[in-house]
Design a protein around this motif. Sequence first.
Motif, PDB file in Angstrom:
ATOM      1  N   ARG A  20      -4.441   8.053   6.917  1.00  0.00           N
ATOM      2  CA  ARG A  20      -3.803   6.734   6.859  1.00  0.00           C
ATOM      3  C   ARG A  20      -4.726   5.699   6.214  1.00  0.00           C
ATOM      4  O   ARG A  20      -4.275   4.861   5.429  1.00  0.00           O
ATOM      5  N   GLN A  21      -5.995   5.744   6.537  1.00  0.00           N
ATOM      6  CA  GLN A  21      -6.944   4.805   5.933  1.00  0.00           C
ATOM      7  C   GLN A  21      -7.015   5.016   4.425  1.00  0.00           C
ATOM      8  O   GLN A  21      -7.062   4.057   3.653  1.00  0.00           O
TER       9      GLN A  21
ATOM     10  N   THR B 139       0.830  -1.205   0.000  1.00  0.00           N
ATOM     11  CA  THR B 139       0.000   0.000   0.000  1.00  0.00           C
ATOM     12  C   THR B 139       0.865   1.256   0.000  1.00  0.00           C
ATOM     13  O   THR B 139       2.049   1.217   0.352  1.00  0.00           O
TER      14      THR B 139
ATOM     15  N   THR C 159      -2.984   0.780  -3.493  1.00  0.00           N
ATOM     16  CA  THR C 159      -1.792  -0.059  -3.602  1.00  0.00           C
ATOM     17  C   THR C 159      -0.863   0.473  -4.698  1.00  0.00           C
ATOM     18  O   THR C 159      -1.264   1.302  -5.527  1.00  0.00           O
TER      19      THR C 159
ATOM     20  N   LEU D  12       0.467   3.536   2.095  1.00  0.00           N
ATOM     21  CA  LEU D  12       0.812   3.734   3.503  1.00  0.00           C
ATOM     22  C   LEU D  12       2.049   2.924   3.891  1.00  0.00           C
ATOM     23  O   LEU D  12       2.878   3.405   4.676  1.00  0.00           O
ATOM     24  N   ASP D  13       2.203   1.724   3.353  1.00  0.00           N
ATOM     25  CA  ASP D  13       3.404   0.931   3.630  1.00  0.00           C
ATOM     26  C   ASP D  13       4.655   1.724   3.261  1.00  0.00           C
ATOM     27  O   ASP D  13       5.629   1.757   4.010  1.00  0.00           O
TER      28      ASP D  13
ATOM     29  N   ARG E   3      -3.897   3.608   2.934  1.00  0.00           N
ATOM     30  CA  ARG E   3      -3.924   2.150   3.067  1.00  0.00           C
ATOM     31  C   ARG E   3      -4.807   1.516   1.983  1.00  0.00           C
ATOM     32  O   ARG E   3      -4.625   0.363   1.606  1.00  0.00           O
TER      33      ARG E   3
END
Length: 155
Positions: free
Chosen positions: A122-123, A71, A129, A73-74, A126
């Motif tokens: 963040r959501q 993602t 991708t 976020l990753d 997330r």
Amino acid sequence: MSGGVEWGLHCCVVLSGAGEPVPAAKLAELHDVSPSYLAKQLQLLSRAGLVRSTLGQSGGYVLTRPASEITVLDVVEAIDGAVPAFRCTEVRQRGPLATPVEECTTPCPIARVMDSADNAWRQSLRAVTVADLVSEVGRTTPAETLSLARAFLRS
């Protein structure tokens, strides 16, 4: 958010379609960024387990898992860490009209709003991708440019 996040995301997008390891120097040249700066971002991505380096004549970087499993976020957390964007310092407990600590039984309303915004951000990240980004790049970038980029990486 640091500029390293942008470079890290671009590298993940490129690596997802490279088909073979891409040297850090080639990624830096493609993106016109300092090789030492990009190497730091790649090291952070590697430490987070998103990319790995391979050694040898055809060495370079590859994604450690499919782009659909990484993602945005990753990547953000790999580069910048998972620290919230806002940290409450309990301003309400300072100054001549400070609220005593024992009376602060609920979180500060400002901290609650900022925490809610951070969670939403963040959501949102997330939910996207690297594969989603690859798809969007493919849709919005001229085919000739993509073809030239693939040829550049192979050279």
